[in-house]
Design a protein around this motif. Structure first.
Motif, PDB file in Angstrom:
ATOM      1  N   VAL A  93      38.017  25.995  44.177  1.00  0.00           N
ATOM      2  CA  VAL A  93      38.953  26.839  44.069  1.00  0.00           C
ATOM      3  C   VAL A  93      38.534  28.170  43.624  1.00  0.00           C
ATOM      4  O   VAL A  93      39.102  29.445  44.026  1.00  0.00           O
ATOM      5  CB  VAL A  93      39.746  26.369  42.432  1.00  0.00           C
ATOM      6  N   ILE A  94      37.443  28.272  42.871  1.00  0.00           N
ATOM      7  CA  ILE A  94      36.675  29.641  42.629  1.00  0.00           C
ATOM      8  C   ILE A  94      36.359  30.221  43.815  1.00  0.00           C
ATOM      9  O   ILE A  94      36.651  31.529  44.157  1.00  0.00           O
ATOM     10  CB  ILE A  94      35.547  29.434  42.012  1.00  0.00           C
ATOM     11  N   ALA A  95      35.784  29.417  45.027  1.00  0.00           N
ATOM     12  CA  ALA A  95      35.664  30.093  46.229  1.00  0.00           C
ATOM     13  C   ALA A  95      36.868  30.727  46.814  1.00  0.00           C
ATOM     14  O   ALA A  95      36.767  31.875  47.421  1.00  0.00           O
ATOM     15  CB  ALA A  95      34.899  29.272  47.139  1.00  0.00           C
ATOM     16  N   THR A  96      37.833  29.942  46.835  1.00  0.00           N
ATOM     17  CA  THR A  96      39.110  30.596  47.799  1.00  0.00           C
ATOM     18  C   THR A  96      39.467  31.775  46.904  1.00  0.00           C
ATOM     19  O   THR A  96      40.352  32.650  47.699  1.00  0.00           O
ATOM     20  CB  THR A  96      40.281  29.347  47.867  1.00  0.00           C
ATOM     21  N   SER A  97      39.677  31.580  45.634  1.00  0.00           N
ATOM     22  CA  SER A  97      40.418  32.789  44.850  1.00  0.00           C
ATOM     23  C   SER A  97      39.339  34.151  45.193  1.00  0.00           C
ATOM     24  O   SER A  97      40.346  35.088  45.204  1.00  0.00           O
ATOM     25  CB  SER A  97      40.250  32.566  43.362  1.00  0.00           C
ATOM     26  N   GLU A  98      38.252  34.244  45.525  1.00  0.00           N
ATOM     27  CA  GLU A  98      37.640  35.458  45.926  1.00  0.00           C
ATOM     28  C   GLU A  98      37.608  35.594  47.501  1.00  0.00           C
ATOM     29  O   GLU A  98      37.292  36.517  47.789  1.00  0.00           O
ATOM     30  CB  GLU A  98      36.207  35.230  45.354  1.00  0.00           C
ATOM     31  N   SER A  99      37.990  34.369  48.141  1.00  0.00           N
ATOM     32  CA  SER A  99      37.617  34.503  49.616  1.00  0.00           C
ATOM     33  C   SER A  99      38.792  35.114  50.361  1.00  0.00           C
ATOM     34  O   SER A  99      39.882  34.544  49.905  1.00  0.00           O
ATOM     35  CB  SER A  99      37.249  33.325  50.194  1.00  0.00           C
TER      36      SER A  99
ATOM     37  N   GLU B  23      43.974  28.897  51.720  1.00  0.00           N
ATOM     38  CA  GLU B  23      44.373  28.145  50.670  1.00  0.00           C
ATOM     39  C   GLU B  23      43.488  26.942  49.902  1.00  0.00           C
ATOM     40  O   GLU B  23      43.618  26.879  48.827  1.00  0.00           O
ATOM     41  CB  GLU B  23      45.627  27.238  51.165  1.00  0.00           C
ATOM     42  N   LYS B  24      42.755  26.433  50.755  1.00  0.00           N
ATOM     43  CA  LYS B  24      41.942  25.496  50.476  1.00  0.00           C
ATOM     44  C   LYS B  24      40.580  25.514  51.124  1.00  0.00           C
ATOM     45  O   LYS B  24      40.519  26.041  52.372  1.00  0.00           O
ATOM     46  CB  LYS B  24      42.299  23.997  50.690  1.00  0.00           C
ATOM     47  N   MET B  25      39.473  25.196  50.352  1.00  0.00           N
ATOM     48  CA  MET B  25      37.853  25.405  50.974  1.00  0.00           C
ATOM     49  C   MET B  25      37.022  24.372  50.409  1.00  0.00           C
ATOM     50  O   MET B  25      37.178  23.929  49.175  1.00  0.00           O
ATOM     51  CB  MET B  25      37.693  27.011  50.534  1.00  0.00           C
ATOM     52  N   MET B  26      36.570  23.605  51.205  1.00  0.00           N
ATOM     53  CA  MET B  26      35.424  22.584  50.816  1.00  0.00           C
ATOM     54  C   MET B  26      34.256  23.125  51.076  1.00  0.00           C
ATOM     55  O   MET B  26      34.019  22.983  52.615  1.00  0.00           O
ATOM     56  CB  MET B  26      35.779  21.300  51.083  1.00  0.00           C
TER      57      MET B  26
ATOM     58  N   GLN C  31      45.056  23.964  40.360  1.00  0.00           N
ATOM     59  CA  GLN C  31      44.668  24.352  41.566  1.00  0.00           C
ATOM     60  C   GLN C  31      43.842  23.610  42.197  1.00  0.00           C
ATOM     61  O   GLN C  31      43.567  23.537  43.345  1.00  0.00           O
ATOM     62  CB  GLN C  31      44.091  25.953  41.696  1.00  0.00           C
ATOM     63  N   ALA C  32      43.109  22.923  41.456  1.00  0.00           N
ATOM     64  CA  ALA C  32      42.337  21.843  41.999  1.00  0.00           C
ATOM     65  C   ALA C  32      43.022  20.497  42.179  1.00  0.00           C
ATOM     66  O   ALA C  32      42.284  19.446  42.664  1.00  0.00           O
ATOM     67  CB  ALA C  32      41.049  21.456  40.819  1.00  0.00           C
ATOM     68  N   GLY C  33      44.284  20.628  42.229  1.00  0.00           N
ATOM     69  CA  GLY C  33      44.952  19.453  42.651  1.00  0.00           C
ATOM     70  C   GLY C  33      45.149  18.364  41.492  1.00  0.00           C
ATOM     71  O   GLY C  33      45.498  17.189  41.879  1.00  0.00           O
TER      72      GLY C  33
END
Ligand code: ATP
Ligand code: ZN
Length: 291
Positions: free
Chosen positions: A212-218, A287-290, A24-26
């Motif tokens: 990845v962790i942030a997006t999985s919960e967001s 999908e993605k978040m930075m 998931q981190a590409g």
């Protein structure tokens, strides 16, 4: 060019999820023939595939700059070290379980029952710490596996073991009664000095896994609401700071609200939002978040 080394479990409960996190981190990973290592093809990263119990040692020695391991294994390792050589840099949210004291199902347990008894466990240091903190003197019996059989075999009176659903304990006539540690997988980093280029790679990898962790919960939430309900609605939205509020054309006093919720959004949350006056609520994955 330098390559980062990450120790993950070769086989077992954490193996797939550790690899999923990288995916998931590409990061694409190719296994090598030996089965002991794997190589990322699009990031300067090598994986060491080992038993989870060895991960803290690999990272502590600096053989691997990073590792993914259960907090339970890490804490047991740390209690055996004079000085910390590993630090946690992220909680990963998978591999959740609890280290718990369990007693025979029919027993009306209270802590004093442990006094002078034998407790079978694979986590003797944590168990002893827990007993000491509780002011109990009891003996631990260290077993590498099948701890739940110990009472039936007459090796111990109680066990201190990992529990997730509790099924294994139940199948052996035991019930969990006291929590010693709440565990999940963590990303750890060596405290041995690493050079600047390597430290930059560590930061880059961590930024991706954090994303990845942030997006999985967001979730991204969009809803319509009367303007006077905005205060209530903002309070209900889980982990959302400063939502975007826009007027709705032709609907006086009504607004559209958009927000990134950084915590899980449950059906209960939607019901509360509706109760507060929200309508047309949409919840969308990110999908993605930075950050
Ligand atoms: P290895 O061969 O790598 O030593 P293992 O048998 O020690 O594997 P697993 O059973 O694969 O380990 O568990 C790995 C980790 O998964 C545990 O240390 C713990 O952090 C986590 N875990 C989550 N739920 C459970 C559970 N119900 N029982 C045991 N471990 C769990
Ligand atoms: Zn193990």
């Amino acid at each position: 060019m330098s390559r980062l080394h990450l120790a993950i479990q070769k086989k077992g409960r954490l193996a797939d999820q550790s690899r999923d996190l990288l995916k998931q981190a590409g990061i694409k990973v190719q296994d090598t023939k030996t089965g002991l290592t794997a190589r990322a093809t699009n990031f300067p990263l090598d994986l060491m595939l080992v038993r989870d119990d060895d991960i803290p040692t690999f990272v502590g020695d600096g053989v691997c700059e990073l590792g993914i391991v259960g907090l339970n294994v890490l804490e047991e390792y740390r209690l055996g070290q004079d000085e910390d050589d590993v630090e946690i840099i992220a909680r990963l949210g998978f591999g959740r379980c609890k280290l718990m004291i369990a007693c025979p199902e029919s027993e009306a347990f209270d802590m004093s029952a442990l006094e002078g008894k034998r407790i079978a466990t694979s986590y003797p240091r944590m168990t002893r710490r827990f007993l000491a903190e509780s002011g109990i003197s009891a003996e631990t019996v260290t077993m590498q596996g099948a701890v739940e059989l110990a009472p039936r075999l007459g090796i111990a009176d109680y066990v201190c073991d990992l529990v997730s659903s509790g099924q294994t304990l139940e199948a052996n006539g035991l019930k969990p009664v006291e929590t010693v540690l709440e565990s999940e997988s963590v990303l750890v980093r060596t405290l041995k000095p690493i050079d600047g280029a390597m430290a930059e790679l560590v930061d880059a990898l961590k930024a991706r896994t954090d994303g990845v962790i942030a997006t999985s919960e967001s979730k991204y939430i969009v809803l319509n609401a009367p303007e006077n309900a905005l205060e209530d609605i903002t309070r209900i939205l889980p982990g959302a700071e400063a939502p975007t509020v826009m007027p709705l054309l032709g609907r006086q006093g009504q607004v559209a609200v958009q927000a990134v919720c950084q915590e899980s959004v449950f059906w209960e949350t939607l019901e509360q939002l509706k109760g507060a006056g929200a309508r047309d609520i949409l919840v969308m994955p990110i999908e993605k978040m930075m950050l």
